[in-house]
Scaffold this active site. Structure first.
Site, PDB file in Angstrom:
ATOM      1  N   ASP A  56     -14.707   2.863 -13.816  1.00  0.00           N
ATOM      2  CA  ASP A  56     -15.877   3.735 -13.688  1.00  0.00           C
ATOM      3  C   ASP A  56     -17.191   2.959 -13.619  1.00  0.00           C
ATOM      4  O   ASP A  56     -18.254   3.544 -13.408  1.00  0.00           O
ATOM      5  CB  ASP A  56     -15.939   4.738 -14.854  1.00  0.00           C
ATOM      6  CG  ASP A  56     -14.972   5.891 -14.649  1.00  0.00           C
ATOM      7  OD1 ASP A  56     -14.289   5.932 -13.611  1.00  0.00           O
ATOM      8  OD2 ASP A  56     -14.896   6.766 -15.544  1.00  0.00           O
ATOM      9  N   ARG A  83     -22.498  15.942 -12.212  1.00  0.00           N
ATOM     10  CA  ARG A  83     -21.293  16.250 -12.989  1.00  0.00           C
ATOM     11  C   ARG A  83     -21.229  15.412 -14.256  1.00  0.00           C
ATOM     12  O   ARG A  83     -20.613  15.813 -15.234  1.00  0.00           O
ATOM     13  CB  ARG A  83     -20.034  15.923 -12.179  1.00  0.00           C
ATOM     14  CG  ARG A  83     -19.824  16.800 -10.991  1.00  0.00           C
ATOM     15  CD  ARG A  83     -18.649  16.318 -10.206  1.00  0.00           C
ATOM     16  NE  ARG A  83     -17.442  16.629 -10.952  1.00  0.00           N
ATOM     17  CZ  ARG A  83     -16.286  16.891 -10.394  1.00  0.00           C
ATOM     18  NH1 ARG A  83     -16.171  16.888  -9.089  1.00  0.00           N
ATOM     19  NH2 ARG A  83     -15.251  17.165 -11.127  1.00  0.00           N
ATOM     20  N   LYS A  88     -18.893  11.975 -21.915  1.00  0.00           N
ATOM     21  CA  LYS A  88     -18.358  13.107 -21.150  1.00  0.00           C
ATOM     22  C   LYS A  88     -16.836  13.172 -21.245  1.00  0.00           C
ATOM     23  O   LYS A  88     -16.259  14.225 -21.503  1.00  0.00           O
ATOM     24  CB  LYS A  88     -18.789  12.992 -19.675  1.00  0.00           C
ATOM     25  CG  LYS A  88     -18.069  13.965 -18.768  1.00  0.00           C
ATOM     26  CD  LYS A  88     -18.436  13.784 -17.324  1.00  0.00           C
ATOM     27  CE  LYS A  88     -17.715  12.691 -16.592  1.00  0.00           C
ATOM     28  NZ  LYS A  88     -16.399  13.006 -16.045  1.00  0.00           N
ATOM     29  N   ASN A  89     -16.185  12.042 -21.040  1.00  0.00           N
ATOM     30  CA  ASN A  89     -14.723  12.094 -20.965  1.00  0.00           C
ATOM     31  C   ASN A  89     -14.063  12.347 -22.318  1.00  0.00           C
ATOM     32  O   ASN A  89     -12.937  12.829 -22.364  1.00  0.00           O
ATOM     33  CB  ASN A  89     -14.179  10.817 -20.312  1.00  0.00           C
ATOM     34  CG  ASN A  89     -14.474  10.808 -18.815  1.00  0.00           C
ATOM     35  OD1 ASN A  89     -14.883  11.834 -18.250  1.00  0.00           O
ATOM     36  ND2 ASN A  89     -14.288   9.671 -18.171  1.00  0.00           N
ATOM     37  N   ARG A 138      -4.349  10.337  -7.546  1.00  0.00           N
ATOM     38  CA  ARG A 138      -4.465  10.898  -8.896  1.00  0.00           C
ATOM     39  C   ARG A 138      -3.355  11.887  -9.281  1.00  0.00           C
ATOM     40  O   ARG A 138      -3.622  13.058  -9.584  1.00  0.00           O
ATOM     41  CB  ARG A 138      -5.848  11.514  -9.088  1.00  0.00           C
ATOM     42  CG  ARG A 138      -6.958  10.552  -8.738  1.00  0.00           C
ATOM     43  CD  ARG A 138      -8.321  11.060  -9.093  1.00  0.00           C
ATOM     44  NE  ARG A 138      -8.676  10.820 -10.468  1.00  0.00           N
ATOM     45  CZ  ARG A 138      -9.868  11.084 -11.003  1.00  0.00           C
ATOM     46  NH1 ARG A 138     -10.811  11.594 -10.260  1.00  0.00           N
ATOM     47  NH2 ARG A 138     -10.119  10.842 -12.256  1.00  0.00           N
ATOM     48  N   CYS A 155     -13.087  13.853  -8.610  1.00  0.00           N
ATOM     49  CA  CYS A 155     -13.573  12.983  -7.547  1.00  0.00           C
ATOM     50  C   CYS A 155     -12.408  12.449  -6.732  1.00  0.00           C
ATOM     51  O   CYS A 155     -11.359  12.103  -7.284  1.00  0.00           O
ATOM     52  CB  CYS A 155     -14.356  11.831  -8.153  1.00  0.00           C
ATOM     53  SG  CYS A 155     -15.966  12.316  -8.775  1.00  0.00           S
TER      54      CYS A 155
END
Ligand code: UD1
Length: 433
Positions: free
Chosen positions: A308, A400, A22-23, A122, A117
């Site tokens: 993660d 997500r 995904k990233n 961040r 999230c």
């Protein structure tokens, strides 16, 4: 509101195929804006964040064709706007990649400050520092990042103050078409950084050093179209590895790059799980009869233990024998799942950025709320390991980043379903009892 319901206590067995990262995909989709030619992206995960990014491309005039569930063709020749704003894009973190890509190609961008999230404050100061060093004027106005380089971007030597995945990819996106030779130091080295660099190089960019501390980019005048297949998702793979360990199961996790999983594999081996590595698969075997052991974990940028994977690891350690300590070094607010897990019987004390986990011999099912993407997935694993029924609410976070999570878990023998009403819950309970 969709929820997961599960009945735990069955060790997970079988095979699971991991999807695209995904990233990496998020950076690559934005990167498709850098050329006027067609870009075909394969192995795209069919998850919410990716679909929001593709919709956002359409909003600004790109043509996106879904060739199949995991392949998209993007043509950005018709992009007419450098301003992206819809209610969905505001909610995802990777919207910031549109700043780098639009600035690189069109020398202007107007993009909402990223959401994502709530695992920490961040900031994106390092992204902005990079864009400014490349010659852009950047302002934050009305919740948006407005960037412009009226005379185009030029080369620069940038030293990142913190190792940031997002800033590394974003500055790469902006710099590939900038004039001259850009050097970015103290960059992140995650597999998806290398994947985005490989993707851009397949379009004719000249990026060297991705995967090391220093990335060197020689700007090119234009980029061409490409056909590119995304690497497997390290975190999805790691999540299923923990599912095997925590439930005392045996799972062959296919379509992975075992090297990307080393930090996870070595911790699992250390606590007594069996990890077998093959060319493009790993098998994780937990022991139902014998509890796994305790360990110390510190989250770090790659190749360290990934933040993660921290919640999923905590679920496993919560059932292990002895006391483990997890130190979270990347995000300050990443223990929000602990209260939920305590309701399932875990014994965890959080002190600052440390969680002290005293293993218990079982979790018991409860109603819990997913606080964010990875912690949500971790609570699902806890529910599958627990005695009795667990309901996980707010599964929109999990969706997500995990494609058909419940289907993949069901294929491994997990008793899990998506439900919406009390009646659905009752039906599930009757079915599995
Ligand atoms: C990305 C991943 C996320 C993962 C994280 C760390 C995406 C969409 N998300 O997030 O899943 O948990 O990497 O592997 O790819 N920082 C600053 N200033 C900045 C940028 C970051 O101080 O400008 C700090 C952050 O607060 C954090 C650390 O640097 O403490 C690492 O953040 P970063 O690697 O940028 O994470 P994200 O790109 O947000």
């Amino acid at each position: 509101m969709e929820q997961f319901i599960m009945k735990g206590g069955t060790p997970l067995h079988g095979e699971v195929v991991i999807g695209g990262a995904k990233n990496a995909a998020l950076g690559i989709i934005a990167g498709a804006l850098l050329t006027d030619e067609d870009v075909i992206i394969e192995n795209l995960p069919d998850v919410r964040d990716i679909n929001v990014m593709l919709e956002a491309l359409k909003e600004i005039g790109a043509v996106v064709e879904r060739i199949d569930r995991h392949t998209a063709k993007i043509s950005a020749v018709g992009v007419t706007s450098v301003s992206i704003d819809d209610e969905y894009i505001r909610k995802i973190r990777a919207s910031y990649y549109f700043i780098g890509a639009l600035l690189g190609k069109h020398h202007m961008a107007d993009v909402p400050l990223p959401g994502g999230c709530a695992i920490g404050s961040r900031p994106i100061d390092q992204h902005i520092k990079g864009f400014r060093a490349l010659g852009a004027k950047v302002e934050i106005r009305n919740g948006c990042v407005q960037a412009a380089a009226s005379e185009g971007l030029h080369s620069s030597h940038i030293y990142l103050d913190v190792v940031s995945v997002g800033a590394t990819i974003n500055i790469m996106l902006a710099a590939v078409l900038a004039e001259g030779r850009t050097i970015i130091e103290n960059v992140a080295k995650e597999p998806h950084i290398v994947d985005v660099a490989n993707f851009l190089n397949s379009m004719g960019a000249n990026i060297k050093g991705a995967g090391t501390n220093e990335i060197r980019i020689r700007g090119v005048k234009e980029l061409s179209g490409t056909e590119y297949s995304i690497i497997p998702d390290q975190i999805e793979a790691g999540t299923f590895m923990m599912a095997a360990a925590a439930t005392g199961g045996n799972i062959l996790i296919k379509n992975v790059i075992p090297k990307h999983l080393e930090a996870i594999s070595s911790k699992l081996t250390e606590i007594g799980a069996t990890v077998e590595e093959y060319d493009d698969a790993v098998r994780v075997i937990g022991d139902r009869e014998k509890r796994l052991g305790a360990t110390q974990i510190k989250t770090q940028p790659y190749p360290g233990f990934p933040t993660d994977m921290q919640p999923q690891m905590a679920i496993t350690l919560g059932l292990s024998e002895g006391t483990s300590v997890i130190t979270e070094n990347i995000f300050e607010n990443r223990f929000k799942y602990v209260d939920e897990l305590m309701r399932m019987g875990a014994n965890i004390k959080v002190e600052g950025n440390m969680a002290i986990i005293t293993g218990v011999d079982h979790y018991s099912g409860a109603s819990v709320v997913a606080p964010d993407l990875r912690a949500g997935a971790a609570l699902v694993i806890a529910g599958l390991a627990a005695e009795g029924f667990t309901v996980v609410e707010d599964i929109k976070y999990i969706q997500r980043g995990y494609e058909r999570f419940e289907e993949k878990l069901r294929a491994l023998g997990g008793k899990i379903e998506i439900v919406e009403t009390e009646k659905d819950i009752m039906k599930f309970k009757l079915k599995v009892s």
